[in-house]
Design a protein around this motif. Structure first.
Motif, PDB file in Angstrom:
ATOM      1  N   LEU A  36     -10.767 -10.937  -2.977  1.00 21.47           N
ATOM      2  CA  LEU A  36     -10.391  -9.688  -2.306  1.00 21.47           C
ATOM      3  C   LEU A  36      -8.966  -9.755  -1.775  1.00 21.47           C
ATOM      4  CD1 LEU A  36     -13.664  -8.858  -0.349  1.00 21.47           C
ATOM      5  CD2 LEU A  36     -12.670  -7.546  -2.237  1.00 21.47           C
ATOM      6  N   GLN A  37      -8.606 -10.911  -1.226  1.00 23.41           N
ATOM      7  CA  GLN A  37      -7.253 -11.052  -0.683  1.00 23.41           C
ATOM      8  C   GLN A  37      -6.209 -10.977  -1.794  1.00 23.41           C
ATOM      9  OE1 GLN A  37      -6.641 -13.908   2.625  1.00 23.41           O
ATOM     10  NE2 GLN A  37      -8.817 -14.391   2.329  1.00 23.41           N
ATOM     11  N   TYR A  38      -6.425 -11.698  -2.879  1.00 24.08           N
ATOM     12  CA  TYR A  38      -5.473 -11.652  -3.994  1.00 24.08           C
ATOM     13  C   TYR A  38      -5.418 -10.267  -4.630  1.00 24.08           C
ATOM     14  CZ  TYR A  38      -4.679 -16.705  -3.917  1.00 24.08           C
ATOM     15  OH  TYR A  38      -4.319 -17.981  -3.553  1.00 24.08           O
ATOM     16  N   ALA A  39      -6.521  -9.528  -4.607  1.00 28.64           N
ATOM     17  CA  ALA A  39      -6.561  -8.186  -5.183  1.00 28.64           C
ATOM     18  C   ALA A  39      -5.701  -7.199  -4.404  1.00 28.64           C
ATOM     19  CB  ALA A  39      -8.006  -7.690  -5.259  1.00 28.64           C
ATOM     20  N   MET A  40      -5.348  -7.522  -3.166  1.00 27.85           N
ATOM     21  CA  MET A  40      -4.474  -6.635  -2.394  1.00 27.85           C
ATOM     22  C   MET A  40      -3.105  -6.500  -3.045  1.00 27.85           C
ATOM     23  SD  MET A  40      -5.513  -7.182   1.613  1.00 27.85           S
ATOM     24  CE  MET A  40      -5.234  -8.933   1.697  1.00 27.85           C
ATOM     25  N   ARG A  41      -2.772  -7.427  -3.932  1.00 25.89           N
ATOM     26  CA  ARG A  41      -1.518  -7.335  -4.689  1.00 25.89           C
ATOM     27  C   ARG A  41      -1.492  -6.031  -5.503  1.00 25.89           C
ATOM     28  NH1 ARG A  41       2.161 -11.408  -6.964  1.00 25.89           N
ATOM     29  NH2 ARG A  41       3.275 -10.342  -8.610  1.00 25.89           N
ATOM     30  N   ASP A  42      -2.642  -5.658  -6.051  1.00 26.05           N
ATOM     31  CA  ASP A  42      -2.726  -4.407  -6.819  1.00 26.05           C
ATOM     32  C   ASP A  42      -2.408  -3.196  -5.949  1.00 26.05           C
ATOM     33  OD1 ASP A  42      -3.452  -5.898  -9.048  1.00 26.05           O
ATOM     34  OD2 ASP A  42      -5.603  -5.576  -8.711  1.00 26.05           O
ATOM     35  N   ARG A  43      -2.837  -3.232  -4.701  1.00 25.61           N
ATOM     36  CA  ARG A  43      -2.555  -2.123  -3.778  1.00 25.61           C
ATOM     37  C   ARG A  43      -1.061  -2.029  -3.506  1.00 25.61           C
ATOM     38  NH1 ARG A  43      -2.949   2.801  -2.195  1.00 25.61           N
ATOM     39  NH2 ARG A  43      -2.968   3.118   0.032  1.00 25.61           N
ATOM     40  N   LEU A  44      -0.409  -3.181  -3.325  1.00 25.86           N
ATOM     41  CA  LEU A  44       1.037  -3.183  -3.104  1.00 25.86           C
ATOM     42  C   LEU A  44       1.772  -2.616  -4.316  1.00 25.86           C
ATOM     43  CD1 LEU A  44       1.355  -6.652  -1.352  1.00 25.86           C
ATOM     44  CD2 LEU A  44       1.803  -4.412  -0.317  1.00 25.86           C
ATOM     45  N   THR A  45       1.313  -2.968  -5.507  1.00 27.68           N
ATOM     46  CA  THR A  45       1.906  -2.428  -6.726  1.00 27.68           C
ATOM     47  C   THR A  45       1.710  -0.917  -6.778  1.00 27.68           C
ATOM     48  OG1 THR A  45       1.531  -4.506  -7.904  1.00 27.68           O
ATOM     49  CG2 THR A  45       1.878  -2.547  -9.244  1.00 27.68           C
ATOM     50  N   ALA A  46       0.510  -0.456  -6.437  1.00 30.73           N
ATOM     51  CA  ALA A  46       0.220   0.979  -6.446  1.00 30.73           C
ATOM     52  C   ALA A  46       1.085   1.736  -5.439  1.00 30.73           C
ATOM     53  CB  ALA A  46      -1.261   1.219  -6.153  1.00 30.73           C
ATOM     54  N   LEU A  47       1.443   1.074  -4.348  1.00 31.42           N
ATOM     55  CA  LEU A  47       2.290   1.712  -3.339  1.00 31.42           C
ATOM     56  C   LEU A  47       3.769   1.707  -3.729  1.00 31.42           C
ATOM     57  CD1 LEU A  47       0.568   0.399  -0.090  1.00 31.42           C
ATOM     58  CD2 LEU A  47       0.715   2.782  -0.851  1.00 31.42           C
ATOM     59  N   GLY A  48       4.115   0.977  -4.806  1.00 27.27           N
ATOM     60  CA  GLY A  48       5.482   1.048  -5.309  1.00 27.27           C
ATOM     61  C   GLY A  48       6.294  -0.225  -5.256  1.00 27.27           C
ATOM     62  N   TRP A  49       5.736  -1.319  -4.763  1.00 30.93           N
ATOM     63  CA  TRP A  49       6.509  -2.558  -4.701  1.00 30.93           C
ATOM     64  C   TRP A  49       6.518  -3.249  -6.048  1.00 30.93           C
ATOM     65  CZ3 TRP A  49       4.829  -0.859  -0.044  1.00 30.93           C
ATOM     66  CH2 TRP A  49       5.752  -0.939   1.016  1.00 30.93           C
ATOM     67  N   SER A  50       7.693  -3.694  -6.461  1.00 27.36           N
ATOM     68  CA  SER A  50       7.792  -4.468  -7.698  1.00 27.36           C
ATOM     69  C   SER A  50       7.984  -5.951  -7.382  1.00 27.36           C
ATOM     70  CB  SER A  50       8.940  -3.957  -8.567  1.00 27.36           C
ATOM     71  OG  SER A  50      10.152  -4.003  -7.855  1.00 27.36           O
TER      72      SER A  50
END
Length: 99
Positions: A36-50
C-alpha cells in the motif's frame, strides 16, 4: 483526479514517498502495508509529479531508543532545502498491551 491544490511550483520540485515500518517483524509479515505504501507512488504520478524519490532506508527501524533513521533525516533535509514539492507517507502506529 488532479487536485486544485497542486500548483505548477509544486510540480517543479520532486515528490518524496517515505516508506517505513517500525520492526523487522512488520516488514516480513505485514506485506500488505508495504504494498500500500509503495502504491502511493501511483497517486503522486496521477497528481502530476514526474520526479518521485522513494525513501525506504528506514524499513524495520524503530524510532524508539535513539536509533538513527538516515532516510528520515535525508527527507527532512531535502524539505528544508526547498527541493520538495510534496512528501507523502503513511503513519501507522500500534501499541500492544500485555496482560
Amino acid at each position: 483526479m488532479i487536485s486544485d491544490k497542486v500548483r505548477p511550483h509544486h510540480l517543479e520540485r520532486k515528490a518524496i514517498l517515505y516508506v517505513r515500518q517500525s520492526s523487522a517483524h512488520q516488514v516480513l509479515h505485514n506485506r500488505e502495508s508495504s504494498a500500500l505504501q509503495y502504491a502511493m507512488r501511483d497517486r503522486l504520478t496521477a497528481l502530476g509529479w514526474s520526479e518521485i524519490e522513494v525513501i525506504d532506508d528506514d524499513l524495520g527501524r524503530s524510532a524508539a531508543g535513539g536509533i538513527q533513521r538516515a532516510g528520515f533525516e535525508r527527507m527532512v533535509a531535502e524539505i528544508c532545502l526547498g527541493k520538495v514539492g510534496v512528501h507523502i507517507s503513511l503513519m501507522v502506529s500500534s501499541d500492544f498491551a500485555r496482560s
